[in-house]
Design a protein around this motif. Sequence first.
Motif, PDB file in Angstrom:
ATOM      1  N   PRO A 177     -38.655 -61.654 -45.603  1.00 47.37           N
ATOM      2  CA  PRO A 177     -38.242 -61.007 -44.237  1.00 47.37           C
ATOM      3  C   PRO A 177     -36.762 -61.447 -44.234  1.00 47.37           C
ATOM      4  CG  PRO A 177     -40.234 -62.261 -43.988  1.00 47.37           C
ATOM      5  CD  PRO A 177     -39.756 -62.549 -45.445  1.00 47.37           C
ATOM      6  N   LYS A 178     -35.998 -60.842 -43.265  1.00 45.42           N
ATOM      7  CA  LYS A 178     -34.545 -61.039 -42.950  1.00 45.42           C
ATOM      8  C   LYS A 178     -34.471 -62.647 -42.489  1.00 45.42           C
ATOM      9  CE  LYS A 178     -32.573 -56.558 -42.470  1.00 45.42           C
ATOM     10  NZ  LYS A 178     -32.022 -55.709 -41.266  1.00 45.42           N
ATOM     11  N   ARG A 179     -33.344 -63.194 -42.664  1.00 43.23           N
ATOM     12  CA  ARG A 179     -33.102 -64.544 -41.863  1.00 43.23           C
ATOM     13  C   ARG A 179     -33.396 -64.540 -40.741  1.00 43.23           C
ATOM     14  NH1 ARG A 179     -28.562 -66.967 -40.031  1.00 43.23           N
ATOM     15  NH2 ARG A 179     -27.378 -65.180 -40.530  1.00 43.23           N
ATOM     16  N   ILE A 180     -32.996 -63.346 -39.900  1.00 48.90           N
ATOM     17  CA  ILE A 180     -33.042 -63.333 -38.377  1.00 48.90           C
ATOM     18  C   ILE A 180     -34.561 -63.410 -37.953  1.00 48.90           C
ATOM     19  CG2 ILE A 180     -32.968 -60.892 -38.179  1.00 48.90           C
ATOM     20  CD1 ILE A 180     -31.510 -61.471 -35.738  1.00 48.90           C
ATOM     21  N   HIS A 181     -35.392 -62.716 -38.867  1.00 48.39           N
ATOM     22  CA  HIS A 181     -36.746 -62.687 -38.584  1.00 48.39           C
ATOM     23  C   HIS A 181     -37.317 -64.158 -38.597  1.00 48.39           C
ATOM     24  CE1 HIS A 181     -41.050 -62.692 -39.748  1.00 48.39           C
ATOM     25  NE2 HIS A 181     -41.217 -61.407 -39.167  1.00 48.39           N
ATOM     26  N   GLN A 182     -36.996 -65.039 -39.834  1.00 51.96           N
ATOM     27  CA  GLN A 182     -37.555 -66.275 -39.910  1.00 51.96           C
ATOM     28  C   GLN A 182     -36.967 -67.239 -38.821  1.00 51.96           C
ATOM     29  OE1 GLN A 182     -39.734 -65.177 -41.699  1.00 51.96           O
ATOM     30  NE2 GLN A 182     -39.681 -66.712 -43.331  1.00 51.96           N
ATOM     31  N   GLN A 183     -35.632 -67.055 -38.412  1.00 53.90           N
ATOM     32  CA  GLN A 183     -35.145 -67.904 -37.484  1.00 53.90           C
ATOM     33  C   GLN A 183     -35.738 -67.726 -36.182  1.00 53.90           C
ATOM     34  OE1 GLN A 183     -30.897 -66.286 -37.429  1.00 53.90           O
ATOM     35  NE2 GLN A 183     -30.260 -68.500 -37.282  1.00 53.90           N
TER      36      GLN A 183
ATOM     37  N   GLU B  36     -33.322 -58.164 -33.641  1.00 49.97           N
ATOM     38  CA  GLU B  36     -31.670 -57.468 -33.393  1.00 49.97           C
ATOM     39  C   GLU B  36     -31.406 -57.264 -32.217  1.00 49.97           C
ATOM     40  OE1 GLU B  36     -33.912 -56.749 -35.909  1.00 49.97           O
ATOM     41  OE2 GLU B  36     -33.043 -57.243 -37.985  1.00 49.97           O
TER      42      GLU B  36
ATOM     43  N   SER C  47     -39.751 -56.164 -38.282  1.00 47.72           N
ATOM     44  CA  SER C  47     -38.885 -56.316 -39.239  1.00 47.72           C
ATOM     45  C   SER C  47     -38.876 -55.046 -40.020  1.00 47.72           C
ATOM     46  CB  SER C  47     -39.048 -57.517 -40.306  1.00 47.72           C
ATOM     47  OG  SER C  47     -40.025 -57.230 -41.003  1.00 47.72           O
ATOM     48  N   PRO C  48     -37.948 -54.619 -41.060  1.00 42.89           N
ATOM     49  CA  PRO C  48     -37.947 -53.127 -41.721  1.00 42.89           C
ATOM     50  C   PRO C  48     -39.381 -53.247 -42.500  1.00 42.89           C
ATOM     51  CG  PRO C  48     -35.968 -54.326 -42.150  1.00 42.89           C
ATOM     52  CD  PRO C  48     -36.673 -55.082 -41.276  1.00 42.89           C
TER      53      PRO C  48
END
Length: 202
Positions: free
Chosen positions: A48-54, A156, A127-128
């Motif tokens: 997953p994107k970094r923002i998802h993990q944050q 986002e 997420s995508p």
Amino acid sequence: MNIKNQDRVKEPDIEYGRYSYADYLTWQFKEVVELIKGRRFKKAAAAPKRIHQQVSLKLSTKFYNYLEGQKCQVYDAPFDVRFPIKSREDDKIHDVVQPDICVICDPEKLDERGCIGAPDLIVEILSPGNSKTELKHKFSLYESQGVREYWVIHPENQDLLIYTLEHGKYIPSRLLTTGDLVESAVIKGFALDLEEFFSDIE
């Protein structure tokens, strides 16, 4: 057996498969695999994107700190949640998901393989890798299985929707975003200031 049927044995068919948790336990995929009504859903193989993990880590930590010492427990993915209908036998369970975060308040639902039965609260972080079909089926699954509260976070956009189960149907909140204080009907006393929460997430 023809080639087409051989392929279906090796790679379960997303449209026509009727697979169980017993099948699920035999699969070895790099992707996250979930079962909804016996159909297999694979997410993207990439992380997953970094923002998802944050978002996942920060929210899990807030739940964990608030719930420490209480009966309810928080778990984050990968963590199997199985929804039995008539039997708890592996080959009779056709719904197995890995929510991003879930809170379980009944310790009887926890075993060495995860959770069997409906968590009290589930959080999915978009997420995508999430398909509209997957989200539609998850909404119906969580509603029908009695998940009392279902959060959907769009990192986002920095917003959140909460679906609360009332008389067997989900009632959506308004769109919650920066400036809102989020309170949970399931976790009494828990509050999330979205402005503070998203302030260091980018």
